[in-house]
Design an enzyme around this catalytic site. Sequence first.
Site, PDB file in Angstrom:
ATOM      1  CD  GLU A   1      32.437 -33.190  68.850  1.00 33.82           C
ATOM      2  OE1 GLU A   1      32.237 -32.046  68.410  1.00 33.82           O
ATOM      3  OE2 GLU A   1      32.704 -34.165  68.106  1.00 33.82           O
TER       4      GLU A   1
ATOM      5  N   GLY B   1      33.981 -38.965  64.409  1.00 32.27           N
ATOM      6  CA  GLY B   1      35.364 -38.547  64.223  1.00 32.27           C
ATOM      7  C   GLY B   1      36.371 -39.688  64.311  1.00 32.27           C
TER       8      GLY B   1
HETATM    9  P1  PGA Z   1      32.157 -36.897  61.920  1.00 33.89           P
HETATM   10  O1  PGA Z   1      31.288 -36.007  62.944  1.00 33.89           O
HETATM   11  O2  PGA Z   1      31.372 -36.936  60.624  1.00 33.89           O
HETATM   12  O3  PGA Z   1      33.454 -36.162  61.764  1.00 33.89           O
HETATM   13  O4  PGA Z   1      32.289 -38.238  62.524  1.00 33.89           O
HETATM   14  C1  PGA Z   1      29.889 -36.127  63.014  1.00 33.89           C
HETATM   15  C2  PGA Z   1      29.349 -35.172  64.042  1.00 33.89           C
HETATM   16  O5  PGA Z   1      30.014 -34.890  65.034  1.00 33.89           O
HETATM   17  O6  PGA Z   1      28.214 -34.657  63.894  1.00 33.89           O
END
Ligand code: PGA
Length: 251
Positions: free
Chosen positions: A98, A174
């Site tokens: 991100e 995600g």
């Molecule tokens: P997630 O996120 O488990 O919700 O896929 C993992 C992360 O961004 O570290």
Amino acid sequence: MKRREIFAGNWKMYKTRETAKSLVKSLLQGAALTENREVVVFPPSPYAAEIASLCGGSVISVGMQNMYFQKEGAFTGEVAPAMVRDCGCKYILIGHSERRHVFGETDAEVNKKVKAAFEHSLVPMICVGELLEEREKAKTETVLEAQVKEAFNGIDAGRAGTAVVAYEPVWAIGTGKVATPEIAEEAHRYIRSVLEVLYGKPAADDIPILYGGSVKADNIAGLYAMENIDGVLVGGASLEADSFLKIINTR
Ligand code: PGA
């Protein structure tokens, strides 16, 4: 025995001060002690100091999700490495997808942050991972190699051996689309081979490589069984005590 294991929760931009505290209190009560396993939580920065003081002397370590690489200065809105330490954090998450893809963080910035982490006695947890289109074009290894080499550029073997790498395929974060244990293991083995070329086998063998991307209580066992998967970095499923405890107490 596996190398050092890390089970980490990235709370991203979720929780309030109160719900963050109550989550960590439940984790402190429910996390089973294991000699070789460390649990790490990454709360939002404003709560890090309070969460770290609740975790003092426990099995749970605390990290921050991001920092700037400069020591101090006119950088409105940024957090300095010494401030991260000062809040009681041991870890710093660097190069999360991100940060890379929403905020445009580059490999060169990741490398500056890794250097700054070591200069301030923070343990960098360095995230790497390919986009879906890169995987579809068979570019996964090229992308991982470039991200790992650039992140560790100028870091000696002694320091590198204390770092942590997290393999997080961007298409799995995600999305509920977890990588199969075989796909994850293949990427982890490849990352370790890149580290081996850089630092030799002993140092490369010491570096925990965590898997991240839609890890849940019901898919952790298959991932954890893989030889080169030394733990997990969990987003969504780390936000509730029940689901995260099931993950961190996996044997
Ligand atoms: P997630 O996120 O488990 O919700 O896929 C993992 C992360 O961004 O570290």
